[in-house]
Design a protein around this motif. Structure first.
Motif, PDB file in Angstrom:
ATOM      1  N   ALA A  38       0.833  -1.205   0.000  1.00  0.00           N
ATOM      2  CA  ALA A  38       0.000   0.000   0.000  1.00  0.00           C
ATOM      3  C   ALA A  38       0.865   1.251   0.000  1.00  0.00           C
ATOM      4  O   ALA A  38       0.574   2.229  -0.692  1.00  0.00           O
ATOM      5  CB  ALA A  38      -0.939  -0.004   1.208  1.00  0.00           C
ATOM      6  N   ALA A  39       1.961   1.219   0.782  1.00  0.00           N
ATOM      7  CA  ALA A  39       2.859   2.373   0.823  1.00  0.00           C
ATOM      8  C   ALA A  39       3.477   2.637  -0.544  1.00  0.00           C
ATOM      9  O   ALA A  39       3.759   3.786  -0.899  1.00  0.00           O
ATOM     10  CB  ALA A  39       3.952   2.149   1.863  1.00  0.00           C
ATOM     11  N   ALA A  40       3.685   1.574  -1.327  1.00  0.00           N
ATOM     12  CA  ALA A  40       4.267   1.738  -2.659  1.00  0.00           C
ATOM     13  C   ALA A  40       3.378   2.606  -3.546  1.00  0.00           C
ATOM     14  O   ALA A  40       3.886   3.343  -4.402  1.00  0.00           O
ATOM     15  CB  ALA A  40       4.490   0.373  -3.309  1.00  0.00           C
ATOM     16  N   ARG A  41       2.077   2.537  -3.360  1.00  0.00           N
ATOM     17  CA  ARG A  41       1.175   3.390  -4.148  1.00  0.00           C
ATOM     18  C   ARG A  41       1.355   4.857  -3.777  1.00  0.00           C
ATOM     19  O   ARG A  41       1.374   5.729  -4.645  1.00  0.00           O
ATOM     20  CB  ARG A  41      -0.277   2.968  -3.931  1.00  0.00           C
ATOM     21  CG  ARG A  41      -0.638   1.660  -4.615  1.00  0.00           C
ATOM     22  CD  ARG A  41      -2.103   1.323  -4.392  1.00  0.00           C
ATOM     23  NE  ARG A  41      -2.471   0.152  -5.165  1.00  0.00           N
ATOM     24  CZ  ARG A  41      -3.012   0.191  -6.383  1.00  0.00           C
ATOM     25  NH1 ARG A  41      -3.246   1.352  -6.964  1.00  0.00           N
ATOM     26  NH2 ARG A  41      -3.319  -0.919  -7.022  1.00  0.00           N
ATOM     27  N   GLY A  99      -4.238  -4.706   8.046  1.00  0.00           N
ATOM     28  CA  GLY A  99      -4.371  -5.522   6.851  1.00  0.00           C
ATOM     29  C   GLY A  99      -4.200  -4.678   5.615  1.00  0.00           C
ATOM     30  O   GLY A  99      -3.892  -3.494   5.687  1.00  0.00           O
ATOM     31  N   SER A 100      -4.388  -5.287   4.464  1.00  0.00           N
ATOM     32  CA  SER A 100      -4.258  -4.544   3.219  1.00  0.00           C
ATOM     33  C   SER A 100      -5.376  -3.533   3.111  1.00  0.00           C
ATOM     34  O   SER A 100      -6.524  -3.797   3.501  1.00  0.00           O
ATOM     35  CB  SER A 100      -4.306  -5.508   2.020  1.00  0.00           C
ATOM     36  OG  SER A 100      -3.223  -6.405   2.077  1.00  0.00           O
ATOM     37  N   ALA A 101      -5.057  -2.367   2.579  1.00  0.00           N
ATOM     38  CA  ALA A 101      -6.071  -1.341   2.406  1.00  0.00           C
ATOM     39  C   ALA A 101      -7.068  -1.775   1.339  1.00  0.00           C
ATOM     40  O   ALA A 101      -6.703  -2.430   0.367  1.00  0.00           O
ATOM     41  CB  ALA A 101      -5.417  -0.022   1.992  1.00  0.00           C
ATOM     42  N   PRO A 102      -8.369  -1.440   1.514  1.00  0.00           N
ATOM     43  CA  PRO A 102      -9.352  -1.744   0.477  1.00  0.00           C
ATOM     44  C   PRO A 102      -8.961  -1.086  -0.838  1.00  0.00           C
ATOM     45  O   PRO A 102      -8.197  -0.120  -0.865  1.00  0.00           O
ATOM     46  CB  PRO A 102     -10.643  -1.131   1.044  1.00  0.00           C
ATOM     47  CG  PRO A 102     -10.409  -1.006   2.513  1.00  0.00           C
ATOM     48  CD  PRO A 102      -8.939  -0.762   2.678  1.00  0.00           C
ATOM     49  N   LEU A 103      -9.524  -1.593  -1.943  1.00  0.00           N
ATOM     50  CA  LEU A 103      -9.169  -1.083  -3.272  1.00  0.00           C
ATOM     51  C   LEU A 103      -9.366   0.424  -3.372  1.00  0.00           C
ATOM     52  O   LEU A 103      -8.491   1.141  -3.861  1.00  0.00           O
ATOM     53  CB  LEU A 103      -9.996  -1.795  -4.343  1.00  0.00           C
ATOM     54  CG  LEU A 103      -9.776  -1.310  -5.790  1.00  0.00           C
ATOM     55  CD1 LEU A 103      -8.320  -1.507  -6.194  1.00  0.00           C
ATOM     56  CD2 LEU A 103     -10.707  -2.050  -6.746  1.00  0.00           C
ATOM     57  N   ALA A 104     -10.522   0.916  -2.903  1.00  0.00           N
ATOM     58  CA  ALA A 104     -10.800   2.350  -2.999  1.00  0.00           C
ATOM     59  C   ALA A 104      -9.760   3.151  -2.219  1.00  0.00           C
ATOM     60  O   ALA A 104      -9.297   4.205  -2.665  1.00  0.00           O
ATOM     61  CB  ALA A 104     -12.205   2.655  -2.482  1.00  0.00           C
TER      62      ALA A 104
END
Length: 204
Positions: A38-41, A99-104
């Motif tokens: 997520a941080a990579a985004r 956890g992983s962030a949701p798509l939105a």
């Protein structure tokens, strides 16, 4: 660009990237909450903004921003308000499972990364003062800007990735609601502090 000149610019780029700022705060916050992916985004968004800033400087608009108190003030206020808004959102965030962030949410991270860097006029003015010192007359200006841009982005990606990796490693320690609340308030306070610092800055 000569080899020794590039090495000098590389050293300057490393120092700039290592200096804590809003981008580092965002990267650490996202890495700690949602992990490295997520941080990579957010990091990708920061780099796009950096390239846009370099394009602005290449077009000569960085000098205009440095010289125009009104233009600097407008962008500074927008940037400061955005950082404070991010800080309030983080401060008030309800602790939840890691956890992983949701798509939105992941899509918003990229946009947030762009806006965090792009609304920082101090960064544009600073880069506008630094970059011309490494441009040599007689050479291809756009080629030199390409080398400079690639160097700054590569260095910043490495540094921010290290920040994100470090933050991701401490995620297991953030499992409790109490620790998550403390983390939210820590990074919320850092965002608000960054906004206040930006609001107090000048283009001199």
């Amino acid at each position: 660009m000569d080899g020794h000149l590039w090495l000098a610019f590389l050293a300057a780029s490393i120092i700039i990237s290592l200096t804590p700022g809003p981008g580092a705060v965002m990267t650490l916050s996202v890495g700690a909450q949602h992990g490295f992916a997520a941080a990579a985004r957010a990091i990708a968004g920061l780099q796009l903004a950096l390239l846009i800033q370099l394009a602005i400087i290449g077009a000569g608009l960085g000098a205009v921003l440095a010289a125009s108190a009104t233009a600097f003030l407008v962008l500074k206020v927008v940037g400061a308000l955005y950082l404070v808004w991010l800080g309030i959102q983080k401060w008030r965030a309800v602790p939840h499972g890691l956890g992983s962030a949701p798509l939105a949410r992941r899509q918003r991270l990229f946009t947030s990364g762009v806006l965090v860097n792009l609304t920082n006029p101090k960064a544009i003015v600073f880069i506008a003062a630094l970059v011309p010192q490494f441009i040599r007359p007689g050479g291809s200006e756009w080629l030199q800007f390409t080398i400079i841009g690639a160097t700054m982005v590569a260095v910043d990606v490495v540094v921010m990735s290290c920040y994100a990796g470090l933050a991701a490693r401490i995620r297991p320690w953030l499992a409790s609601v109490r620790v998550q609340r403390m983390q939210n308030r820590l990074f919320g306070g850092l965002f608000i502090g960054a906004g206040a610092a930006l609001a107090a800055s000048s283009n001199r």
